[in-house]
Design a protein around this motif. Structure first.
Motif, PDB file in Angstrom:
ATOM      1  N   HIS A   1      -2.022  98.174  41.746  1.00  0.00           N
ATOM      2  CA  HIS A   1      -1.230  97.048  42.237  1.00  0.00           C
ATOM      3  C   HIS A   1       0.056  97.488  42.946  1.00  0.00           C
ATOM      4  CE1 HIS A   1       0.496  97.919  38.288  1.00  0.00           C
ATOM      5  NE2 HIS A   1       1.617  97.442  38.776  1.00  0.00           N
ATOM      6  N   ARG A   2       0.344  98.778  42.957  1.00  0.00           N
ATOM      7  CA  ARG A   2       1.570  99.284  43.590  1.00  0.00           C
ATOM      8  C   ARG A   2       1.356  99.547  45.076  1.00  0.00           C
ATOM      9  NH1 ARG A   2       1.712 102.412  38.680  1.00  0.00           N
ATOM     10  NH2 ARG A   2       3.326 101.572  37.325  1.00  0.00           N
ATOM     11  N   LEU A   3       2.354  99.163  45.868  1.00  0.00           N
ATOM     12  CA  LEU A   3       2.320  99.381  47.311  1.00  0.00           C
ATOM     13  C   LEU A   3       3.491 100.275  47.709  1.00  0.00           C
ATOM     14  CD1 LEU A   3       1.738  95.692  48.450  1.00  0.00           C
ATOM     15  CD2 LEU A   3       0.014  97.481  48.198  1.00  0.00           C
ATOM     16  N   SER A   4       3.264 101.132  48.699  1.00  0.00           N
ATOM     17  CA  SER A   4       4.338 101.949  49.256  1.00  0.00           C
ATOM     18  C   SER A   4       3.964 102.280  50.689  1.00  0.00           C
ATOM     19  CB  SER A   4       4.526 103.237  48.446  1.00  0.00           C
ATOM     20  OG  SER A   4       3.363 104.029  48.510  1.00  0.00           O
ATOM     21  N   GLY A   5       4.935 102.709  51.456  1.00  0.00           N
ATOM     22  CA  GLY A   5       4.633 103.083  52.822  1.00  0.00           C
ATOM     23  C   GLY A   5       5.857 103.237  53.687  1.00  0.00           C
ATOM     24  N   GLU A   6       5.606 103.557  54.937  1.00  0.00           N
ATOM     25  CA  GLU A   6       6.662 103.711  55.934  1.00  0.00           C
ATOM     26  C   GLU A   6       6.500 102.612  56.978  1.00  0.00           C
ATOM     27  OE1 GLU A   6       4.529 106.536  55.405  1.00  0.00           O
ATOM     28  OE2 GLU A   6       5.838 107.090  53.750  1.00  0.00           O
ATOM     29  N   ILE A   7       7.621 102.095  57.435  1.00  0.00           N
ATOM     30  CA  ILE A   7       7.627 101.040  58.443  1.00  0.00           C
ATOM     31  C   ILE A   7       8.545 101.464  59.582  1.00  0.00           C
ATOM     32  CG2 ILE A   7       8.300  98.650  58.924  1.00  0.00           C
ATOM     33  CD1 ILE A   7       7.469  97.962  56.081  1.00  0.00           C
ATOM     34  N   THR A   8       8.076 101.262  60.809  1.00  0.00           N
ATOM     35  CA  THR A   8       8.907 101.500  61.983  1.00  0.00           C
ATOM     36  C   THR A   8       9.283 100.149  62.573  1.00  0.00           C
ATOM     37  OG1 THR A   8       7.779 103.580  62.432  1.00  0.00           O
ATOM     38  CG2 THR A   8       9.029 102.611  64.238  1.00  0.00           C
ATOM     39  N   LEU A   9      10.576  99.914  62.700  1.00  0.00           N
ATOM     40  CA  LEU A   9      11.106  98.676  63.264  1.00  0.00           C
ATOM     41  C   LEU A   9      11.564  98.960  64.683  1.00  0.00           C
ATOM     42  CD1 LEU A   9      12.341  95.794  63.240  1.00  0.00           C
ATOM     43  CD2 LEU A   9      14.328  96.791  62.109  1.00  0.00           C
ATOM     44  N   SER A  10      11.030  98.200  65.634  1.00  0.00           N
ATOM     45  CA  SER A  10      11.411  98.333  67.029  1.00  0.00           C
ATOM     46  C   SER A  10      12.185  97.075  67.425  1.00  0.00           C
ATOM     47  CB  SER A  10      10.159  98.484  67.899  1.00  0.00           C
ATOM     48  OG  SER A  10      10.509  98.436  69.257  1.00  0.00           O
ATOM     49  N   LYS A  11      13.467  97.249  67.783  1.00  0.00           N
ATOM     50  CA  LYS A  11      14.314  96.127  68.210  1.00  0.00           C
ATOM     51  C   LYS A  11      14.439  96.174  69.719  1.00  0.00           C
ATOM     52  CE  LYS A  11      17.164  95.755  64.088  1.00  0.00           C
ATOM     53  NZ  LYS A  11      18.539  95.646  63.592  1.00  0.00           N
ATOM     54  N   ASN A  12      14.115  95.050  70.378  1.00  0.00           N
ATOM     55  CA  ASN A  12      14.128  94.983  71.830  1.00  0.00           C
ATOM     56  C   ASN A  12      14.836  93.698  72.243  1.00  0.00           C
ATOM     57  OD1 ASN A  12      13.585  94.943  74.537  1.00  0.00           O
ATOM     58  ND2 ASN A  12      11.455  95.564  74.306  1.00  0.00           N
ATOM     59  N   ARG A  13      15.871  93.809  73.068  1.00  0.00           N
ATOM     60  CA  ARG A  13      16.609  92.636  73.537  1.00  0.00           C
ATOM     61  C   ARG A  13      16.427  92.491  75.042  1.00  0.00           C
ATOM     62  NH1 ARG A  13      20.524  89.830  71.058  1.00  0.00           N
ATOM     63  NH2 ARG A  13      20.931  91.504  69.587  1.00  0.00           N
ATOM     64  N   ASN A  14      15.794  91.381  75.454  1.00  0.00           N
ATOM     65  CA  ASN A  14      15.626  91.026  76.870  1.00  0.00           C
ATOM     66  C   ASN A  14      15.073  92.178  77.711  1.00  0.00           C
ATOM     67  OD1 ASN A  14      16.629  88.421  76.405  1.00  0.00           O
ATOM     68  ND2 ASN A  14      18.736  89.134  76.634  1.00  0.00           N
ATOM     69  N   GLY A  15      14.071  92.889  77.223  1.00  0.00           N
ATOM     70  CA  GLY A  15      13.419  93.931  77.997  1.00  0.00           C
ATOM     71  C   GLY A  15      14.147  95.253  78.045  1.00  0.00           C
ATOM     72  N   GLU A  16      15.264  95.400  77.316  1.00  0.00           N
ATOM     73  CA  GLU A  16      15.968  96.685  77.288  1.00  0.00           C
ATOM     74  C   GLU A  16      15.124  97.723  76.570  1.00  0.00           C
ATOM     75  OE1 GLU A  16      19.597  95.926  75.230  1.00  0.00           O
ATOM     76  OE2 GLU A  16      20.416  94.640  76.790  1.00  0.00           O
ATOM     77  N   GLU A  17      15.572  98.965  76.623  1.00  0.00           N
ATOM     78  CA  GLU A  17      14.900 100.047  75.903  1.00  0.00           C
ATOM     79  C   GLU A  17      14.924  99.741  74.401  1.00  0.00           C
ATOM     80  OE1 GLU A  17      12.846 103.591  75.568  1.00  0.00           O
ATOM     81  OE2 GLU A  17      13.471 102.620  77.413  1.00  0.00           O
ATOM     82  N   PRO A  18      13.773  99.778  73.720  1.00  0.00           N
ATOM     83  CA  PRO A  18      13.745  99.440  72.292  1.00  0.00           C
ATOM     84  C   PRO A  18      14.483 100.472  71.439  1.00  0.00           C
ATOM     85  CG  PRO A  18      11.538 100.018  73.071  1.00  0.00           C
ATOM     86  CD  PRO A  18      12.444 100.056  74.243  1.00  0.00           C
ATOM     87  N   ARG A  19      15.105  99.966  70.381  1.00  0.00           N
ATOM     88  CA  ARG A  19      15.796 100.830  69.419  1.00  0.00           C
ATOM     89  C   ARG A  19      14.903 100.915  68.183  1.00  0.00           C
ATOM     90  NH1 ARG A  19      20.268  99.901  65.513  1.00  0.00           N
ATOM     91  NH2 ARG A  19      19.911  97.706  65.944  1.00  0.00           N
ATOM     92  N   LEU A  20      14.610 102.144  67.723  1.00  0.00           N
ATOM     93  CA  LEU A  20      13.716 102.348  66.589  1.00  0.00           C
ATOM     94  C   LEU A  20      14.502 102.621  65.315  1.00  0.00           C
ATOM     95  CD1 LEU A  20      10.951 104.606  68.187  1.00  0.00           C
ATOM     96  CD2 LEU A  20      10.937 102.138  67.864  1.00  0.00           C
ATOM     97  N   VAL A  21      14.051 102.007  64.221  1.00  0.00           N
ATOM     98  CA  VAL A  21      14.630 102.235  62.902  1.00  0.00           C
ATOM     99  C   VAL A  21      13.477 102.567  61.958  1.00  0.00           C
ATOM    100  CG1 VAL A  21      15.965 101.228  61.016  1.00  0.00           C
ATOM    101  CG2 VAL A  21      16.477 100.580  63.375  1.00  0.00           C
ATOM    102  N   HIS A  22      13.624 103.634  61.186  1.00  0.00           N
ATOM    103  CA  HIS A  22      12.570 104.055  60.262  1.00  0.00           C
ATOM    104  C   HIS A  22      12.916 103.589  58.855  1.00  0.00           C
ATOM    105  CE1 HIS A  22      10.648 106.298  63.420  1.00  0.00           C
ATOM    106  NE2 HIS A  22      11.833 106.785  63.745  1.00  0.00           N
ATOM    107  N   LEU A  23      11.972 102.905  58.231  1.00  0.00           N
ATOM    108  CA  LEU A  23      12.196 102.261  56.942  1.00  0.00           C
ATOM    109  C   LEU A  23      11.162 102.715  55.917  1.00  0.00           C
ATOM    110  CD1 LEU A  23      12.577  98.731  58.517  1.00  0.00           C
ATOM    111  CD2 LEU A  23      14.456 100.192  57.770  1.00  0.00           C
ATOM    112  N   VAL A  24      11.462 102.456  54.640  1.00  0.00           N
ATOM    113  CA  VAL A  24      10.569 102.771  53.529  1.00  0.00           C
ATOM    114  C   VAL A  24      10.300 101.477  52.774  1.00  0.00           C
ATOM    115  CG1 VAL A  24      10.317 104.082  51.391  1.00  0.00           C
ATOM    116  CG2 VAL A  24      11.551 105.073  53.306  1.00  0.00           C
ATOM    117  N   ALA A  25       9.032 101.261  52.409  1.00  0.00           N
ATOM    118  CA  ALA A  25       8.644 100.043  51.686  1.00  0.00           C
ATOM    119  C   ALA A  25       8.100 100.394  50.305  1.00  0.00           C
ATOM    120  CB  ALA A  25       7.589  99.276  52.477  1.00  0.00           C
ATOM    121  N   GLN A  26       8.486  99.596  49.318  1.00  0.00           N
ATOM    122  CA  GLN A  26       7.957  99.682  47.959  1.00  0.00           C
ATOM    123  C   GLN A  26       7.654  98.266  47.513  1.00  0.00           C
ATOM    124  OE1 GLN A  26       7.545 102.511  46.070  1.00  0.00           O
ATOM    125  NE2 GLN A  26       8.216 103.731  47.816  1.00  0.00           N
ATOM    126  N   GLY A  27       6.555  98.076  46.780  1.00  0.00           N
ATOM    127  CA  GLY A  27       6.255  96.733  46.324  1.00  0.00           C
ATOM    128  C   GLY A  27       5.023  96.698  45.458  1.00  0.00           C
TER     129      GLY A  27
END
Length: 161
Positions: free
Chosen positions: A74-100
């Motif tokens: 029942h345990r979940l874990s993993g890596e998540i990549t968040l891509s933030k993009n505003r009005n077509g600009e170059e996306p900014r990447l953030v690397h995250l960790v998930a537990q659940g």
């Protein structure tokens, strides 16, 4: 060396070796035996795989999250990549960790940054739908821009293998 000194030294050495043996046995039991047993008896949905979520926010901001989720019982874990993009600009990447965990089709995830100097927290509650390839629910996070807690409804979709 007297008999008393020899007995005392043997007692200390055997005590330390016994304590070390018990410690490693407990660690082995907790890290190997219990997860193996939980995996053996777990009968719930398998959510492992690649999941995506896209959120359209005000002021032209689009956030795309791509997560590689691993599951052990029942345990979940993993890596998540968040891509933030505003009005077509170059996306900014953030690397995250998930537990659940997953219980009765309900998934809870706690997502934090991999970078310890970055303030980041997101909590997600999802319900598994259909054949297990879609999850819908609510996401709440701390938004460092305005310095407030924000949230929205979300839908995660598993990529087909």
């Amino acid at each position: 060396m007297s008999q008393l000194t020899l007995n005392l030294a043997l007692g200390i050495v055997s005590g330390v070796l016994t304590a070390a043996l018990l410690y490693f046995a407990a660690v082995f039991f907790r890290k190997v035996i219990i997860p193996w047993y939980l995996e053996l008896v777990y009968r719930g949905v398998d959510l492992s795989g690649k999941w995506t979520n896209k959120i359209e926010l005000p002021e032209g901001l689009t956030q795309t999250l791509i997560g590689n989720i691993r599951q052990s019982a029942h345990r979940l874990s993993g890596e998540i990549t968040l891509s933030k993009n505003r009005n077509g600009e170059e996306p900014r990447l953030v690397h995250l960790v998930a537990q659940g965990e997953v219980r009765d089709r309900l998934v809870t995830l706690r997502i934090t940054s991999k970078e310890p100097k970055r303030i980041s927290l997101c909590v997600i509650l999802l319900e598994v739908f259909g054949s297990g390839d879609k999850m819908r629910g609510f996401s709440a996070w701390y938004d460092t821009g305005p310095g407030e807690i924000a949230g929205t409804e979300v839908e995660w979709n598993r990529e087909k293998a």
